[in-house]
Design an enzyme around this catalytic site. Structure first.
Site, PDB file in Angstrom:
ATOM      1  N   TYR A 152      63.786 -39.475  31.945  1.00  0.00           N
ATOM      2  CA  TYR A 152      64.361 -40.431  32.916  1.00  0.00           C
ATOM      3  C   TYR A 152      66.516 -40.531  32.739  1.00  0.00           C
ATOM      4  O   TYR A 152      66.361 -40.191  33.971  1.00  0.00           O
ATOM      5  CB  TYR A 152      63.707 -41.870  32.552  1.00  0.00           C
ATOM      6  CG  TYR A 152      64.967 -42.427  33.928  1.00  0.00           C
ATOM      7  CD1 TYR A 152      64.681 -43.088  35.192  1.00  0.00           C
ATOM      8  CD2 TYR A 152      65.667 -43.554  32.794  1.00  0.00           C
ATOM      9  CE1 TYR A 152      65.786 -43.746  36.047  1.00  0.00           C
ATOM     10  CE2 TYR A 152      66.656 -44.842  33.811  1.00  0.00           C
ATOM     11  CZ  TYR A 152      66.901 -44.826  34.648  1.00  0.00           C
ATOM     12  OH  TYR A 152      67.082 -45.654  35.698  1.00  0.00           O
TER      13      TYR A 152
HETATM   14  P1  NAD Z   1      63.352 -50.002  42.568  1.00  0.00           P
HETATM   15  O1  NAD Z   1      61.767 -48.960  42.177  1.00  0.00           O
HETATM   16  O2  NAD Z   1      62.454 -51.373  42.694  1.00  0.00           O
HETATM   17  O3  NAD Z   1      64.294 -49.073  43.930  1.00  0.00           O
HETATM   18  C1  NAD Z   1      63.744 -48.089  44.051  1.00  0.00           C
HETATM   19  C2  NAD Z   1      63.882 -48.236  45.714  1.00  0.00           C
HETATM   20  O4  NAD Z   1      63.669 -46.527  46.155  1.00  0.00           O
HETATM   21  C3  NAD Z   1      62.198 -48.076  45.814  1.00  0.00           C
HETATM   22  O5  NAD Z   1      61.717 -48.535  46.671  1.00  0.00           O
HETATM   23  C4  NAD Z   1      61.713 -46.821  46.340  1.00  0.00           C
HETATM   24  O6  NAD Z   1      60.650 -46.806  46.938  1.00  0.00           O
HETATM   25  C5  NAD Z   1      62.700 -46.153  46.286  1.00  0.00           C
HETATM   26  N1  NAD Z   1      62.824 -44.726  46.414  1.00  0.00           N
HETATM   27  C6  NAD Z   1      62.676 -43.972  45.931  1.00  0.00           C
HETATM   28  N2  NAD Z   1      62.662 -42.432  45.697  1.00  0.00           N
HETATM   29  C7  NAD Z   1      63.017 -42.191  47.609  1.00  0.00           C
HETATM   30  C8  NAD Z   1      63.047 -41.592  48.077  1.00  0.00           C
HETATM   31  N3  NAD Z   1      62.957 -40.262  48.218  1.00  0.00           N
HETATM   32  N4  NAD Z   1      63.172 -41.910  49.738  1.00  0.00           N
HETATM   33  C9  NAD Z   1      63.558 -42.895  49.933  1.00  0.00           C
HETATM   34  N5  NAD Z   1      63.135 -44.567  49.338  1.00  0.00           N
HETATM   35  C10 NAD Z   1      63.686 -44.292  48.068  1.00  0.00           C
HETATM   36  O7  NAD Z   1      63.990 -50.219  41.163  1.00  0.00           O
HETATM   37  P2  NAD Z   1      65.489 -50.700  40.985  1.00  0.00           P
HETATM   38  O8  NAD Z   1      64.594 -51.344  39.377  1.00  0.00           O
HETATM   39  O9  NAD Z   1      65.761 -51.437  42.745  1.00  0.00           O
HETATM   40  O10 NAD Z   1      66.544 -49.429  40.556  1.00  0.00           O
HETATM   41  C11 NAD Z   1      67.587 -48.654  41.540  1.00  0.00           C
HETATM   42  C12 NAD Z   1      68.240 -47.733  41.288  1.00  0.00           C
HETATM   43  O11 NAD Z   1      68.534 -48.914  39.719  1.00  0.00           O
HETATM   44  C13 NAD Z   1      67.142 -46.698  40.502  1.00  0.00           C
HETATM   45  O12 NAD Z   1      68.526 -45.707  40.897  1.00  0.00           O
HETATM   46  C14 NAD Z   1      67.273 -46.954  38.781  1.00  0.00           C
HETATM   47  O13 NAD Z   1      67.054 -45.504  38.493  1.00  0.00           O
HETATM   48  C15 NAD Z   1      68.465 -47.559  38.862  1.00  0.00           C
HETATM   49  N6  NAD Z   1      68.657 -48.420  37.768  1.00  0.00           N
HETATM   50  C16 NAD Z   1      67.754 -49.626  37.557  1.00  0.00           C
HETATM   51  C17 NAD Z   1      67.968 -50.230  36.226  1.00  0.00           C
HETATM   52  C18 NAD Z   1      66.929 -51.929  36.395  1.00  0.00           C
HETATM   53  O14 NAD Z   1      67.263 -52.435  35.291  1.00  0.00           O
HETATM   54  N7  NAD Z   1      66.179 -52.213  37.109  1.00  0.00           N
HETATM   55  C19 NAD Z   1      68.857 -50.195  35.457  1.00  0.00           C
HETATM   56  C20 NAD Z   1      69.677 -48.873  35.903  1.00  0.00           C
HETATM   57  C21 NAD Z   1      69.615 -48.181  37.016  1.00  0.00           C
HETATM   58  C1  UGA Z   2      66.073 -50.996  31.850  1.00  0.00           C
HETATM   59  C2  UGA Z   2      65.568 -50.098  33.304  1.00  0.00           C
HETATM   60  O1  UGA Z   2      63.781 -49.961  33.738  1.00  0.00           O
HETATM   61  C3  UGA Z   2      65.381 -48.587  33.690  1.00  0.00           C
HETATM   62  O2  UGA Z   2      65.543 -48.354  34.779  1.00  0.00           O
HETATM   63  C4  UGA Z   2      66.977 -48.159  33.735  1.00  0.00           C
HETATM   64  O3  UGA Z   2      67.711 -47.350  33.698  1.00  0.00           O
HETATM   65  C5  UGA Z   2      67.442 -49.233  32.555  1.00  0.00           C
HETATM   66  O4  UGA Z   2      67.023 -50.183  31.799  1.00  0.00           O
HETATM   67  C6  UGA Z   2      69.221 -48.984  32.237  1.00  0.00           C
HETATM   68  O5  UGA Z   2      69.440 -50.170  31.845  1.00  0.00           O
HETATM   69  O6  UGA Z   2      70.205 -48.683  32.299  1.00  0.00           O
HETATM   70  P1  UGA Z   2      64.935 -50.454  29.314  1.00  0.00           P
HETATM   71  O7  UGA Z   2      65.785 -51.262  28.878  1.00  0.00           O
HETATM   72  O8  UGA Z   2      63.596 -49.976  28.994  1.00  0.00           O
HETATM   73  O9  UGA Z   2      64.998 -49.872  30.858  1.00  0.00           O
HETATM   74  O10 UGA Z   2      64.529 -51.980  29.895  1.00  0.00           O
HETATM   75  P2  UGA Z   2      62.433 -52.500  29.955  1.00  0.00           P
HETATM   76  O11 UGA Z   2      61.850 -51.827  30.524  1.00  0.00           O
HETATM   77  O12 UGA Z   2      63.279 -53.594  30.510  1.00  0.00           O
HETATM   78  O13 UGA Z   2      62.308 -52.409  28.752  1.00  0.00           O
HETATM   79  C7  UGA Z   2      63.283 -53.170  27.747  1.00  0.00           C
HETATM   80  C8  UGA Z   2      62.756 -52.631  26.151  1.00  0.00           C
HETATM   81  O14 UGA Z   2      61.518 -54.003  26.301  1.00  0.00           O
HETATM   82  C9  UGA Z   2      62.427 -52.033  26.111  1.00  0.00           C
HETATM   83  O15 UGA Z   2      62.822 -51.796  24.550  1.00  0.00           O
HETATM   84  C10 UGA Z   2      60.595 -51.753  26.261  1.00  0.00           C
HETATM   85  O16 UGA Z   2      59.843 -51.017  24.976  1.00  0.00           O
HETATM   86  C11 UGA Z   2      60.311 -53.037  26.034  1.00  0.00           C
HETATM   87  N1  UGA Z   2      58.842 -53.500  26.840  1.00  0.00           N
HETATM   88  C12 UGA Z   2      59.302 -52.947  28.135  1.00  0.00           C
HETATM   89  C13 UGA Z   2      57.765 -54.237  26.017  1.00  0.00           C
HETATM   90  O17 UGA Z   2      58.297 -54.434  24.417  1.00  0.00           O
HETATM   91  N2  UGA Z   2      56.415 -54.716  26.803  1.00  0.00           N
HETATM   92  C14 UGA Z   2      56.658 -54.580  27.350  1.00  0.00           C
HETATM   93  O18 UGA Z   2      55.965 -54.386  28.214  1.00  0.00           O
HETATM   94  C15 UGA Z   2      57.897 -53.454  28.306  1.00  0.00           C
END
Ligand code: NAD
Ligand code: UGA
Length: 332
Positions: free
Chosen positions: A161
């Site tokens: 990822y």
């Molecule tokens: P999410 O899965 O809730 O939202 C992503 C959306 O993108 C989904 O609704 C999905 O249907 C859409 N999508 C994916 N591929 C597509 C495509 N080919 N065409 C059109 N739509 C498409 O995820 P999120 O947590 O809201 O994350 C949003 C963005 O932020 C992502 O790029 C993710 O990598 C990034 N990000 C998220 C986190 C986090 O903590 N949530 C942290 C770092 C980065």
């Molecule tokens: C999150 C998002 O899921 C990614 O898409 C994003 O890119 C990333 O943040 C980011 O900061 O860039 P992560 O920090 O792994 O990734 O967040 P979680 O999926 O919430 O996991 C956080 C921690 O909880 C990890 O150590 C994971 O192993 C742990 N975890 C998660 C558990 O112990 N149990 C669970 O059921 C889920």
């Protein structure tokens, strides 16, 4: 205005495109922009008419004249017409999540995070979109020695990822170097939490386990630390990245909380008055022990800093989990 909502730090744009608008972060961003008077074209391949998560995420935008939803896959759809007259593209569409990226789904990660982004960049260049804000990730830093990560640090992605997110942001920055490309801001979000967080994420699962009295699976010993970032802070930084003049390059968006998973569990216990039952499981591949953002560049370039601490953010997240469900059948 609810307690945690922040107004944009600069004037709101007139018209923008938000990709991934049916997702967790994208739907919050679209809401905030529409509230500020911006016309938002939301693009997502999840159809709110058939996908319950998309319907729930978009429910608050139903009936808002400023929001127009387009159900389309960025890998195949005609993107140019969607971008006409847009002052900025907020490109949040993508496949998130570290753990599943080791499996057969990697092709989807590559397709949505890299190939679809390439199509958005080509279309933005053709149409002459001035600014593209892309959702990058703290995961590009990989394992750290405990010091705060700075944008100038050498990336060291530890999961498939993270490799796709690094490729995505670097592709955008390469386009920005061309005289005809859009200006690019790549925001490295640090573990975002709050209402409507994805159900695979830890904070959602911990709060849900506390509320429902169900066990929580803990990958490792719970001493992993994250710079948890509240959703309203992420939205404020993202809007600032779309409007602040001359902003460009990579910028950390971290909540400043730097707490362990056990800290989150303790807060969830105290908020609900229940003790979460923990089921310990093995550490997952690519799971880093610690993330911590250096906040300097976000403050300097965007004038942004986080406002919501972990305790207040978790309380708001938990309240949203216990609120009555919206009427999905009439969602946008
Ligand atoms: P999410 O899965 O809730 O939202 C992503 C959306 O993108 C989904 O609704 C999905 O249907 C859409 N999508 C994916 N591929 C597509 C495509 N080919 N065409 C059109 N739509 C498409 O995820 P999120 O947590 O809201 O994350 C949003 C963005 O932020 C992502 O790029 C993710 O990598 C990034 N990000 C998220 C986190 C986090 O903590 N949530 C942290 C770092 C980065
Ligand atoms: C999150 C998002 O899921 C990614 O898409 C994003 O890119 C990333 O943040 C980011 O900061 O860039 P992560 O920090 O792994 O990734 O967040 P979680 O999926 O919430 O996991 C956080 C921690 O909880 C990890 O150590 C994971 O192993 C742990 N975890 C998660 C558990 O112990 N149990 C669970 O059921 C889920």
């Amino acid at each position: 205005m609810p307690q945690h909502e922040q107004p944009p730090t600069n004037a709101a744009p007139r018209r923008v495109v938000v990709t991934g608008s049916a997702g967790f972060i994208g739907s919050h961003l679209a809401h905030a922009l529409v509230r500020a008077g911006t016309t938002v074209i939301g693009v997502d391949r999840r159809d709110p008419a058939t996908d319950p998560t998309a319907a729930a995420n978009l429910a608050g935008l139903r009936g808002r004249p400023g929001y127009h939803h387009v159900t389309a896959d960025l890998l195949h759809c005609a993107i140019d017409p969607l971008l006409i007259d847009a002052e900025a593209v907020f490109h949040l569409a993508g496949i998130p999540g570290v753990r599943p990226s080791w499996g057969p789904q990697f092709g989807d990660y590559l397709a949505s995070n890299v190939l679809a982004t390439h199509r958005v960049l080509e279309a933005s260049t053709r149409i002459g979109v001035p600014r593209l804000v892309v959702a990058s990730s703290s995961s590009v830093y990989g394992p750290t020695d405990g010091d705060a990560s700075r944008e100038t640090d050498r990336p060291n992605p530890a999961s498939p990822y993270a490799v796709t997110k690094l490729a995505e942001e670097q592709l955008c920055l390469a386009y920005a170097e061309r005289p005809v490309g859009p200006g690019v801001v790549a925001l490295r979000y640090f573990t975002v939490y709050g209402p409507r967080q994805r159900a695979d994420m830890f904070t959602h699962r911990a709060l849900y386990a506390a509320l429902a009295g169900q066990p929580l699976r803990l990958y490792g010993d719970g001493h992993q630390r994250r710079d948890f970032t509240y959703i309203d802070d992420v939205v404020a930084a993202t809007i600032a990245a779309g409007v602040v003049p001359n902003a460009h390059g990579t910028i950390n968006v971290g909540g400043g909380s730097n707490a362990s998973l056990l800290d989150v569990i303790n807060i969830a216990n105290s908020l609900t008055g229940r003790e979460i039952q923990l089921h310990q499981d093995h550490v997952r591949n690519g799971d880093v022990l610690l993330t911590r953002a250096d906040p300097g560049r976000a403050k300097e370039v965007l004038g942004w800093q986080p406002r919501v601490d972990l305790h207040n953010g978790l309380r708001a997240h938990m309240q949203a989990l216990t609120a009555p469900l919206p009427d999905y059948s009439r969602a946008a």
